[in-house]
Structure formats: structure tokens, C-alpha cells
Design a protein around this motif. Sequence first.
Motif, PDB file in Angstrom:
ATOM      1  N   MET A   1     -18.232  -3.008 -14.570  1.00 18.15           N
ATOM      2  CA  MET A   1     -18.089  -2.540 -13.191  1.00 18.15           C
ATOM      3  C   MET A   1     -18.527  -1.087 -13.073  1.00 18.15           C
ATOM      4  SD  MET A   1     -14.550  -4.073 -11.608  1.00 18.15           S
ATOM      5  CE  MET A   1     -13.478  -3.344 -12.831  1.00 18.15           C
ATOM      6  N   GLY A   2     -19.084  -0.736 -11.904  1.00 18.12           N
ATOM      7  CA  GLY A   2     -19.372   0.651 -11.624  1.00 18.12           C
ATOM      8  C   GLY A   2     -18.091   1.397 -11.311  1.00 18.12           C
ATOM      9  N   PHE A   3     -18.196   2.717 -11.231  1.00 15.65           N
ATOM     10  CA  PHE A   3     -16.990   3.526 -11.041  1.00 15.65           C
ATOM     11  C   PHE A   3     -16.227   3.142  -9.782  1.00 15.65           C
ATOM     12  CE2 PHE A   3     -14.938   7.097  -8.922  1.00 15.65           C
ATOM     13  CZ  PHE A   3     -13.965   7.382  -9.858  1.00 15.65           C
ATOM     14  N   ILE A   4     -16.924   3.034  -8.653  1.00 15.97           N
ATOM     15  CA  ILE A   4     -16.201   2.783  -7.401  1.00 15.97           C
ATOM     16  C   ILE A   4     -15.616   1.372  -7.397  1.00 15.97           C
ATOM     17  CG2 ILE A   4     -18.064   1.892  -5.938  1.00 15.97           C
ATOM     18  CD1 ILE A   4     -15.371   4.537  -5.027  1.00 15.97           C
ATOM     19  N   ASP A   5     -16.241   0.438  -8.122  1.00 16.90           N
ATOM     20  CA  ASP A   5     -15.665  -0.908  -8.240  1.00 16.90           C
ATOM     21  C   ASP A   5     -14.356  -0.861  -9.024  1.00 16.90           C
ATOM     22  OD1 ASP A   5     -17.723  -2.295  -6.846  1.00 16.90           O
ATOM     23  OD2 ASP A   5     -19.007  -2.101  -8.606  1.00 16.90           O
ATOM     24  N   GLU A   6     -14.313  -0.007 -10.049  1.00 12.10           N
ATOM     25  CA  GLU A   6     -13.075   0.169 -10.813  1.00 12.10           C
ATOM     26  C   GLU A   6     -11.976   0.769  -9.923  1.00 12.10           C
ATOM     27  OE1 GLU A   6     -13.864   2.509 -14.262  1.00 12.10           O
ATOM     28  OE2 GLU A   6     -15.337   1.099 -15.078  1.00 12.10           O
ATOM     29  N   ILE A   7     -12.355   1.745  -9.096  1.00 15.83           N
ATOM     30  CA  ILE A   7     -11.389   2.354  -8.174  1.00 15.83           C
ATOM     31  C   ILE A   7     -10.859   1.315  -7.183  1.00 15.83           C
ATOM     32  CG2 ILE A   7     -11.201   3.953  -6.221  1.00 15.83           C
ATOM     33  CD1 ILE A   7     -10.978   5.455  -8.764  1.00 15.83           C
ATOM     34  N   LYS A   8     -11.761   0.499  -6.657  1.00 12.77           N
ATOM     35  CA  LYS A   8     -11.338  -0.554  -5.723  1.00 12.77           C
ATOM     36  C   LYS A   8     -10.366  -1.517  -6.402  1.00 12.77           C
ATOM     37  CE  LYS A   8     -15.455  -0.682  -2.735  1.00 12.77           C
ATOM     38  NZ  LYS A   8     -16.607  -1.520  -2.319  1.00 12.77           N
ATOM     39  N   ALA A   9     -10.649  -1.892  -7.642  1.00  8.82           N
ATOM     40  CA  ALA A   9      -9.770  -2.810  -8.369  1.00  8.82           C
ATOM     41  C   ALA A   9      -8.388  -2.198  -8.562  1.00  8.82           C
ATOM     42  CB  ALA A   9     -10.395  -3.166  -9.715  1.00  8.82           C
ATOM     43  N   ARG A  10      -8.348  -0.901  -8.864  1.00 12.92           N
ATOM     44  CA  ARG A  10      -7.060  -0.224  -9.018  1.00 12.92           C
ATOM     45  C   ARG A  10      -6.322  -0.151  -7.684  1.00 12.92           C
ATOM     46  NH1 ARG A  10      -8.382   5.310 -11.938  1.00 12.92           N
ATOM     47  NH2 ARG A  10      -6.131   5.611 -11.666  1.00 12.92           N
ATOM     48  N   ALA A  11      -7.065   0.090  -6.594  1.00 10.72           N
ATOM     49  CA  ALA A  11      -6.441   0.140  -5.267  1.00 10.72           C
ATOM     50  C   ALA A  11      -5.820  -1.210  -4.912  1.00 10.72           C
ATOM     51  CB  ALA A  11      -7.468   0.555  -4.224  1.00 10.72           C
ATOM     52  N   LYS A  12      -6.525  -2.293  -5.234  1.00  7.20           N
ATOM     53  CA  LYS A  12      -6.030  -3.637  -4.917  1.00  7.20           C
ATOM     54  C   LYS A  12      -4.782  -4.007  -5.706  1.00  7.20           C
ATOM     55  CE  LYS A  12     -10.733  -5.342  -4.020  1.00  7.20           C
ATOM     56  NZ  LYS A  12     -11.793  -6.250  -4.508  1.00  7.20           N
ATOM     57  N   ALA A  13      -4.615  -3.383  -6.875  1.00  8.29           N
ATOM     58  CA  ALA A  13      -3.480  -3.724  -7.741  1.00  8.29           C
ATOM     59  C   ALA A  13      -2.149  -3.225  -7.185  1.00  8.29           C
ATOM     60  CB  ALA A  13      -3.715  -3.157  -9.138  1.00  8.29           C
ATOM     61  N   ASP A  14      -2.185  -2.236  -6.313  1.00 10.71           N
ATOM     62  CA  ASP A  14      -0.966  -1.685  -5.714  1.00 10.71           C
ATOM     63  C   ASP A  14      -1.334  -1.192  -4.319  1.00 10.71           C
ATOM     64  OD1 ASP A  14       1.454  -0.536  -5.101  1.00 10.71           O
ATOM     65  OD2 ASP A  14       1.263   1.145  -6.507  1.00 10.71           O
ATOM     66  N   ILE A  15      -1.305  -2.107  -3.357  1.00  6.21           N
ATOM     67  CA  ILE A  15      -1.857  -1.846  -2.027  1.00  6.21           C
ATOM     68  C   ILE A  15      -1.095  -0.724  -1.318  1.00  6.21           C
ATOM     69  CG2 ILE A  15      -2.279  -2.813   0.263  1.00  6.21           C
ATOM     70  CD1 ILE A  15      -4.151  -3.947  -1.757  1.00  6.21           C
ATOM     71  N   LYS A  16      -1.844   0.250  -0.797  1.00  8.51           N
ATOM     72  CA  LYS A  16      -1.272   1.349  -0.031  1.00  8.51           C
ATOM     73  C   LYS A  16      -1.735   1.273   1.422  1.00  8.51           C
ATOM     74  CE  LYS A  16       0.899   3.085  -3.519  1.00  8.51           C
ATOM     75  NZ  LYS A  16       2.365   2.968  -3.575  1.00  8.51           N
ATOM     76  N   THR A  17      -1.029   2.003   2.278  1.00 10.14           N
ATOM     77  CA  THR A  17      -1.340   2.022   3.710  1.00 10.14           C
ATOM     78  C   THR A  17      -2.034   3.329   4.055  1.00 10.14           C
ATOM     79  OG1 THR A  17       0.565   0.630   4.211  1.00 10.14           O
ATOM     80  CG2 THR A  17      -0.382   1.903   6.037  1.00 10.14           C
ATOM     81  N   ILE A  18      -3.231   3.234   4.583  1.00  8.91           N
ATOM     82  CA  ILE A  18      -4.060   4.408   4.878  1.00  8.91           C
ATOM     83  C   ILE A  18      -4.346   4.467   6.381  1.00  8.91           C
ATOM     84  CG2 ILE A  18      -6.208   5.624   4.356  1.00  8.91           C
ATOM     85  CD1 ILE A  18      -4.317   5.245   1.930  1.00  8.91           C
ATOM     86  N   VAL A  19      -4.230   5.663   6.945  1.00  6.21           N
ATOM     87  CA  VAL A  19      -4.507   5.886   8.365  1.00  6.21           C
ATOM     88  C   VAL A  19      -5.973   6.267   8.555  1.00  6.21           C
ATOM     89  CG1 VAL A  19      -3.911   7.187  10.434  1.00  6.21           C
ATOM     90  CG2 VAL A  19      -2.162   6.721   8.722  1.00  6.21           C
ATOM     91  N   LEU A  20      -6.611   5.638   9.511  1.00  5.41           N
ATOM     92  CA  LEU A  20      -7.952   6.027   9.961  1.00  5.41           C
ATOM     93  C   LEU A  20      -7.825   6.442  11.430  1.00  5.41           C
ATOM     94  CD1 LEU A  20     -10.146   3.153   8.430  1.00  5.41           C
ATOM     95  CD2 LEU A  20      -9.743   5.439   7.503  1.00  5.41           C
TER      96      LEU A  20
END
Length: 331
Positions: A1-20
Motif C-alpha cells: 500500500m502507498g502511504f495515504i492508503d496505510e493512513i486510510k486503513a488506520r483511520a478505518k480501524a478506529d472511526i472518528k468524527t470529523i467536521v467539514l
Amino acid sequence: MGFIDEIKARAKADIKTIVLPETEDERTYKAAEQILKEGIAKLILVGKKEDVEKNKGTYDISGAEIVDPATNEKTDSYIAKLVELRQKKGMTEDQARELLLTNYLYYGVMMVKMGDADGMVSGACHSTADTLRPCLQILKTKPGTKLVSAFFLMVVPDCDMGANGTFIFADSGLEQNPDPEKLANIAISSAESFQTLTGKEPIVAMLSHSTKGSAKHPDVDKVVEATKLAKELAPDLKLDGELQLDAAIVPEVGASKAPGSPVAGYANVLVFPDLDAGNIGYKLVQRLGKAEAYGPLTQGIAAPVNDLSRGCSAEDIVGVVAITSVQAQAQ
């Protein structure tokens, strides 16, 4: 996986709530659709529901929570908290209400402050100052941190330098001309950010136009002093300076110009002497080296709020939301 794919996988492992909060911008909706589809984060979009409905176009954001400050039941508690936080600056209830109902960046930061969201991403259509002002006023600095600074996470394709082409460039977005103490704190915060986001050991180079005394100038003296302070503050950190860029990242040059240095030739965290150097440096690598540039990402704030370049793409927003989620996990 590329770097940002690794970051996405880590984000999915513990879902957080982000404001846009930038619901006036089409890129927000395009990014939101992808974030929700990939399951990277839960999303809160701040805005009037009729405006969101009009602005979203054909993008599917049905999984996002839409929060209208004018009707949200929690708005009064946000107003009361903002008055409490800013009363020494003369903030009144009427002023707080006006600010929160009209400035969605302030509203988003209040959601983070009150624990209703884990982080915020903004800046696609606002300046860095507009994004960071409410953070500094409401969230303040992280305990044990003296300074809020900004960095870019750079991913250089087909590169065996740094951490397989991954670097942090700091400060490339906020501190104009840091003194030695600020520069030392930027270095330490950047090392922590690198560890958090990559899981790899930070190797920090304090950059200059001089390597180990090859030039004499007050600008060099600043970096030398900053290096000394950083080593005193974080004696276990792999950090050295002053180093020219080639001595910092090219092993043969590092061995020649700075023999015996534990950093020379292998740095993955590059600390620039001022904002001119840092900003020019990241844009050169992004444009000429075809690097992915994520940021400016902030460090030193009590909760993760990240800025975007106003020239960002929707894909950039997706990446920064994933990074913000990982930062929130580390909180």
C-alpha cells in the motif's frame, strides 16, 4: 500500500468524527462522498440544510450528519461556553451568538471543544489565518507544548531517501521567522508528528545553507542554537544540525560533509530555518518532484484541526481527513 492508503486503513480501524464546515464549496461534497463510501470517518457538515441540499449537487452525502447552527439544540451551550472562554476579551452573549451563527469555522471548532467531534478540516476556501484563529482562541495549545506550528507531509514517488520517500517539512505554513527556541520546539513537535503518522523513527535535520560551520552568518547561528536547545529538550531524539539539504538526505554527501553525524544522509524530518525556505521547499518538491503534499497540517493544538491549501483537490481533502482521524486516535 502507498502511504495515504496505510493512513486510510488506520483511520478505518478506529472511526472518528470529523467536521467539514466549508459547505459552500463543491470540493467538500465530492470529498465527503468518497470519505463516506470508503468508511474513513464519520462526517459532520455545518450549514443550513436547504443550502447544503442546493450545494451538494449530485454527490451522495446521505451518510453525513448535517448540523444547522440556527436550529441545533446544542447551539446555546456552545454560545455559553464561548462567552466563558472569551469573556476576558470582552465577548458578550450577543457577539458569541452572531459569531457562531455566521462563521461555521468557529462553530466547527466549538463542536470539537465540546466533544461532539474529534477534529476539523478546513481551508479549501479560507486562509490559514481564518482556519487557525478559532483554534487558538478556543482549543488553545496542547499541554506541554509551547507553540502551534504547521507542517507538510510529503510523499515523493520512486524515492529511496527519507522513509521510502516520505518526509515531514516544517514549518512550511505558519511560523514566519522562528527564533531558536521556537525552531527547537518545531523540531520536537515535527518528530512526534512523524512518529504518529508513519510509525517509524523520526530522524531530524535542522536545515541551513551551511553544514557544520561551512558558512558564518547570523542565520546559521540561529540554527546552531536551535539544534543545541532541541538536543537539550529531547536528548534521545535523533537530531542534528546545521545541515545543508543534500547533507541531510543523501548518504554519500552526508558522510562527506558531516562525518559521524547520526542524521546526515538519512533525515526524514526536515526543519527549515524560516517560512520562506519551508514554503518554497515543499512547493518545489510537489511541483518538480511530483510529490503528494498533505497540509499544512497543524501540531501543538489541543485537538486536531487541519488546514488545506486553497488550491486543494477533493482527493486532498480525503487524505487530510484520514490524517486528522489518525491524529485524533493518538490524542
